[in-house]
Design an enzyme around this catalytic site. Structure first.
Site, PDB file in Angstrom:
ATOM      1  CB  THR A  98     -18.058  -8.234 -21.364  1.00 50.13           C
ATOM      2  OG1 THR A  98     -19.180  -8.562 -20.561  1.00 50.13           O
ATOM      3  CG2 THR A  98     -18.373  -8.488 -22.811  1.00 50.13           C
ATOM      4  CG  ASP A 132     -24.509  -5.263 -23.860  1.00 52.75           C
ATOM      5  OD1 ASP A 132     -24.389  -5.912 -22.801  1.00 52.75           O
ATOM      6  OD2 ASP A 132     -23.585  -4.594 -24.364  1.00 52.75           O
ATOM      7  N   GLY A 168     -25.437  -3.863 -19.484  1.00 51.24           N
ATOM      8  CA  GLY A 168     -26.077  -4.376 -20.689  1.00 51.24           C
ATOM      9  C   GLY A 168     -27.465  -3.837 -20.983  1.00 51.24           C
TER      10      GLY A 168
HETATM   11  N1  ASP Z   1     -22.468  -6.060 -21.001  1.00 46.45           N
HETATM   12  C1  ASP Z   1     -22.399  -7.258 -20.213  1.00 46.45           C
HETATM   13  C2  ASP Z   1     -23.798  -7.660 -19.809  1.00 46.45           C
HETATM   14  O1  ASP Z   1     -24.572  -6.787 -19.464  1.00 46.45           O
HETATM   15  C3  ASP Z   1     -21.593  -7.104 -18.968  1.00 46.45           C
HETATM   16  C4  ASP Z   1     -20.203  -6.596 -19.157  1.00 46.45           C
HETATM   17  O2  ASP Z   1     -19.909  -5.901 -20.127  1.00 46.45           O
HETATM   18  O3  ASP Z   1     -19.365  -6.899 -18.285  1.00 46.45           O
HETATM   19  O4  ASP Z   1     -24.088  -8.832 -19.774  1.00 46.45           O
END
Ligand code: ASP
Length: 327
Positions: free
Chosen positions: A187, A218, A241
């Site tokens: 992300t 999240d 998340g």
């Molecule tokens: N937080 C992101 C999600 O759960 C994934 C990530 O941070 O790579 O969609």
């Protein structure tokens, strides 16, 4: 109005946290990550240095990472179980606490721009799926064929994840190395402080490889993946998340700083410790209106970078901010 040196400008970014192993990250690949991070920092800094807003700096920084195939956002997004790229993004203005977000969109080239359009031109905070895509088209944002998001590397990762029946946060280094445990979350996010003293935060992702049933993490949830309030801090998160949602990670970090006078690091570190107690991991970037910041993670690495008034981009992935390279 051009920025002057006595007012702090700051931009802090991340490109995901996870179990990045030094011995598995090939130098040429690391260089590509660092170059994109530096490009993102310089793009955001150019906005701030010209007297632009923290919101515009966050967008400029994130668009660079969304347009690059190396991070799990925009062009480089991972695939869902059904073989789609379902993108999530959010943005928040610390001066007004206005916010916008989109989730599970498949045709918007830059979801962070769509999140901004939701904030500016709708009465809502979060739009999803087809509705969000119609709104983005009405707002004259760039719409692309879903195939725009296809990359062979991500497709191969999905096939592996399906074969192993894993829903994975990992999207990147495992395919380079063949190492299943080499997990990384990709992300992207940015927090910025402009010359008016206004904070902003934004986050963008493709979510999890092999995610199903319209899963949303999240990233587009205000107070979890993204939060900004001039009275406390701007925060962008990356990690597992579900646990970041259950911990209201962004708001929880800001609340500790506002209500308990904790330092940025203490607050972020505590949030990550709480997340660890329910089985989550990841990282947070946090910035206040004085320009103080922390880039905190409880994984072995987090792609990250920072730039201030001097316009020097500092980027890195492994522990120890003193190890950040100048680009
Ligand atoms: N937080 C992101 C999600 O759960 C994934 C990530 O941070 O790579 O969609």
């Amino acid at each position: 109005m051009p920025a002057t040196d006595d007012r702090p400008l700051r931009l802090v970014i991340h490109g995901g946290a996870g179990a990045v192993r030094r011995d598995r990250l090939k130098p040429e690949r690391e260089r590509v990550f660092m170059q994109v991070l530096a490009q993102s920092l310089h793009a955001g800094h150019a906005v701030l240095a010209a007297g632009g807003s923290s919101i515009d700096a966050v967008i400029a920084a994130i668009v660079i990472m969304e347009d690059s195939p190396v991070f799990n956002a925009g062009k480089g997004a991972v695939f869902s179980h059904e073989g789609y790229n379902e993108l999530d993004a959010s943005i928040m203005d610390g001066a007004t606490r206005m916010a916008g977000a989109v989730a599970a969109v498949t045709t918007i080239r830059n979801p962070i721009r769509a999140a901004h359009a939701v904030m500016m031109h709708s009465r809502h905070v979060l739009l999803i799926g087809r509705g969000a895509e119609s709104f983005a088209a009405e707002q004259a944002l760039e719409i692309v064929e879903p195939s725009y998001f296809y990359t062979q590397r991500r497709w191969d990762q999905l096939q592996k994840a399906i074969a192993k029946e894993r829903i994975t946060l990992d999207h990147d280094l495992d395919s380079d190395s063949g190492e299943e445990n080499n997990e990384k979350h990709g992300t992207v996010g940015a927090v910025a402080l402009d010359y008016r003293g206004n904070l902003a935060a934004g986050t963008s992702t493709g979510g999890l490889t092999n995610k199903r049933f319209g899963r949303v993490g999240d990233t587009p949830i205000i107070g979890a993946g993204t939060y900004a309030d001039n009275q406390s801090v701007a925060v962008s998160a990356t990690g597992t998340g579900e646990m970041f949602i259950r911990s209201a990670a962004g708001f929880y970090t800001a609340a500790q700083i506002k209500l308990q006078n904790k330092s940025l690091f203490e607050a972020a570190d505590h949030t990550l410790a709480e997340i660890a107690t329910i089985g989550g991991e990841g990282g947070l970037i946090v910035l206040n209106a004085q320009g103080d910041y922390t880039m905190c993670f409880n994984t072995s690495g987090m792609f990250r970078g920072v730039i201030g008034n001097d316009g020097v981009a500092r980027v890195g992935v492994f522990s120890g901010d003193e190890s950040l390279a100048v680009y």
